[in-house]
Design a protein around this motif. Structure first.
Motif, mmCIF file in Angstrom:
data_model
loop_
_atom_site.group_PDB
_atom_site.id
_atom_site.type_symbol
_atom_site.label_atom_id
_atom_site.label_comp_id
_atom_site.label_asym_id
_atom_site.label_seq_id
_atom_site.Cartn_x
_atom_site.Cartn_y
_atom_site.Cartn_z
ATOM 1 N N ARG B 49 53.194 63.577 21.497
ATOM 2 C CA ARG B 49 53.832 63.377 20.190
ATOM 3 C C ARG B 49 54.303 61.922 20.071
ATOM 4 N NH1 ARG B 49 57.808 67.788 20.153
ATOM 5 N NH2 ARG B 49 56.011 69.163 20.299
ATOM 6 N N ARG B 50 54.911 61.430 21.156
ATOM 7 C CA ARG B 50 55.386 60.037 21.169
ATOM 8 C C ARG B 50 54.214 59.066 21.041
ATOM 9 N NH1 ARG B 50 59.438 61.796 24.620
ATOM 10 N NH2 ARG B 50 58.097 61.641 26.433
ATOM 11 N N ALA B 53 52.988 59.043 17.505
ATOM 12 C CA ALA B 53 53.957 58.405 16.606
ATOM 13 C C ALA B 53 53.870 56.888 16.751
ATOM 14 C CB ALA B 53 55.363 58.905 16.915
ATOM 15 N N ILE B 117 51.559 63.914 12.044
ATOM 16 C CA ILE B 117 52.195 62.741 12.657
ATOM 17 C C ILE B 117 51.473 61.457 12.230
ATOM 18 C CG2 ILE B 117 52.670 61.555 14.848
ATOM 19 C CD1 ILE B 117 53.076 64.352 16.096
#
Lengths: 460, 209
Positions: B49-50, B53, B117
């Protein structure tokens, strides 16, 4: 309402009917995945003991999915037939099980009861029954439906000829249809799952089926299993639609994930009826279901998958279907993990469907990533045939080369016909005799010379 | 089902097409979890996810995701080929590929979170389908307009059966490109968008004899 049971020093508490039903369910991976399965065998048995003592009437007072939130619950409650329910209205779930197994529960008595039962009642009693109970009671039912032939008569079993092809090639599909017809398959319907959802492609397949059925005057019906909105569009274009297909589930939210609701299903049925293509009856709908579909869509409301599956049959029966098919092992191991769970679920689905008055067939099947194999399917096929299953699938070599799963072959159907003396829909059996494909004993003729002649006519 | 997902070769093949894929993982730590817990296969792990992003730079038209699914073999064998056939169609239509993502332990709905995202208008996911006996290497493509967590399957379009005895890479790429174009133009995907590429395909691709 909370339900309690004390066994030795342990008190088991179940907050509501929904939890009680979930905890009483024989183990399966989908309920574990949902986090609603019993934590131990003891808890499961405690739940069954409580369930056995619960009055059937309680199911009319307590919904597992709220009435306000869900049109399937509203359908179940609003169409409940209190008069039909009266003969069993005073029974507990446990006493209902005993009654179903008794000689008092005869075929006509059971037929009269169907609209008095809610799917939750059927699911509840199912959870108290062993496999042999599910077989014995289901065997008493005779749910008959009609379009161009009569399906569901006692001592008979039909097959859906399933000639799927990875890119909907007309020649490949025709070859599979030929294969199936020569092996006496296809009286439930000739039903293609298209790989494409292109309406032009699907229209072509409808014409192909119509042409074959008309050319040979086959007393059966065609179906292309595409979304109901696609079928509606094609009916609007004047294409020859026999059966209107749709996948359905037991909650409004799960049906929404399929892109349908009850009003749309009603509209589709009306469109199907308007074509008046049935010759001996007007059951125009073909539904498919399967345990786990609601959970898969995040639309299960904390209700166990077997109860939700029974609710799907309540949806189905509201539209007088010709065929309802539980595609039991198709969904995968996260919902039914292995052969044992698939076999149990297949018997449960067939039993609940029949109790509710639905013409239930089962796609005896598994996926290659489940812990199951063809021997498990032989077991389930044999048990379901003993239980009087309405229809099964006929897939060339039992291997569906489009949907990529393992089902039952044309020969598998012949095996259970032989074993139990099961005949096909009478009109279809007569057709086989007329064409010389079977003898007057309704067994396939050992006439290899028939093949070239028949094939030549089919592909001409 | 248990074959290894060869991301290294895939990255190299995509690199040769001028693409710079980013690798992500779902929350399914192994194949056993993957099979029993489809919910985990629909969620990115925290690192992924990071990483996504960090890559997101404003909204984009299209994100391509390549996930192992139930048949890593299908992806190993067919994915780069399909992407290679797809890119010229996209270029011709003036559709830019915002990001390419390789996802391990992926279920179809993982593309929703990835697309959300990366702020994609449309996500197209290539994923290994359940392995059949005759076709253990079948690839599927799923298209979701305005991807976000919680999209239902009725909101996707699917092109299935991409393999040696099924839909060819060229035919599949044509269908996928058609659906991408139409989904972006009509701002919808799923049951409301019917695949009507057949007529165009008949003109585009010579029928096999």
């Amino acid at each position: 309402m909370a339900y309690r049971k004390v066994i030795d020093a342990t008190a088991y508490v179940f907050d509501d009917l929904r939890e009680l039903l979930a905890k009483a369910t024989p183990p399966r991976s989908g309920d574990r995945l949902a986090g609603i399965a019993a934590g131990s065998a003891e808890e499961m048995i405690a739940a069954r003991m409580v369930l056995a003592d619960t009055p059937l009437r309680q199911f009319l007072n307590e919904a597992v999915v709220p009435y306000e939130d869900d049109e399937v619950t509203r359908l179940i409650v609003d169409t409940h037939d209190a008069k039909a329910f009266a003969p069993v209205a005073s029974l507990t779930v446990g006493a209902f099980r005993d009654w179903l197994l008794s000689d008092a529960a005869t075929t006509p008595v059971l037929a009269g009861l169907a609209r008095g039962l809610t799917p939750e009642m059927a699911a509840a009693v199912c959870k108290l029954m062993r496999n042999q109970d599910l077989i014995q009671v289901a065997k008493k039912y005779e749910v008959t439906t009609r379009f161009r032939n009569t399906i569901g008569l006692k001592g008979r079993m039909s097959t859906r000829l399933q000639p799927n092809h990875p890119f909907d090639d007309a020649r490949g599909i025709t070859a599979s249809i030929l294969d199936g017809l020569l092996l006496g398959s296809g009286d439930a319907c000739i039903g293609i799952n298209p790989a494409s959802d292109d309406p032009a492609m699907i229209g072509g397949l409808l014409r192909l089926l119509d042409d074959i059925i008309a050319r040979f005057d086959i007393p059966t019906q065609g179906c292309v299993l595409t979304h109901v909105t696609t079928t509606l569009g094609l009916i609007g274009q004047g294409l020859p639609v026999d059966l209107v297909f749709q996948s359905i589930a037991g909650t409004q939210a799960a049906n929404r994930s399929f892109g349908v609701n009850l009003a749309l299903l009603a509209e589709a049925r009306e469109a199907g009826l308007s074509l008046k293509r049935g010759t001996v009856g007007s059951n125009v709908m073909y539904f498919e279901t399967g345990q786990g579909s609601a959970l898969s869509a995040g639309a299960h409301h904390g209700v166990d998958q077997q109860t939700l599956e029974a609710r799907a049959y309540a949806v189905a029966r509201a539209f007088d279907p010709l065929l309802v098919n539980s595609v039991v092992g198709f969904i995968g191991p996260e919902y039914l993990y292995d052969g044992k769970e698939i076999i149990r679920a297949g018997l449960e689905d067939h039993f609940c469907g029949k109790l509710l008055g639905a013409p239930l067939g089962v796609d005896v099947c598994y996926t290659n990533h489940a812990e199951a194999d063809q021997d498990d399917m032989d077991n389930l096929l044999t048990l379901l045939a003993a239980a009087g299953v309405t229809f099964i699938m006929g897939v060339p070599g039992a291997d569906d080369v489009m949907l990529n799963y393992q089902s039952t072959s044309f020969h598998d159907a012949l095996y259970v016909r032989d074993l139990f003396g099961l005949r096909r829909a009478p009109e279809f059996d007569d057709w086989l005799v007329r064409l010389g494909l079977s003898g007057t004993d309704f067994r396939l003729a050992g006439n290899a010379g028939q093949l070239p002649d028949f094939a030549a006519k089919l592909i001409a | 089902m248990h074959a290894a997902f060869d991301t290294k070769t895939l990255i190299a093949s995509l690199g040769a097409l001028g693409l710079d894929p980013v690798e992500v993982k779902s929350c399914a730590a192994n194949r056993r979890d993957y099979l029993r817990r489809p919910d985990l296969g629909r969620m990115l792990d925290a690192d992924s996810r990071r990483a996504l992003a960090g890559r997101a730079r404003g909204a984009c038209e299209l994100v391509l995701v390549i996930g192992d699914g139930l048949s890593p073999t299908a992806v190993n064998v067919h994915a780069a080929e399909v992407i290679g056939q797809l890119l010229p169609h996209l270029k011709q239509a003036g559709i830019a590929v915002g990001h390419v993502v390789i996802a391990s332990g992926a279920r179809v709905a993982l593309g929703d979170e990835i697309g959300e995202i990366l702020r994609a208008r449309l996500v197209a996911m290539l994923i290994g389908e359940r392995p059949g006996l005759s076709a253990p290497d079948s690839l599927g493509a799923y298209l979701t307009f305005s991807p976000k967590v919680g999209r239902s399957d009725a909101e996707r379009n699917c092109v299935s059966n991409i393999h040696g005895s099924g839909l060819s890479s060229a035919e599949a790429a044509f269908k996928i490109a058609w659906l991408i174009k139409e989904a972006l133009a009509r701002q919808i995907s799923g049951v409301a968008l019917k695949d009507e590429s057949g007529e165009a395909a008949a003109r585009q691709i010579a029928k096999p004899v």
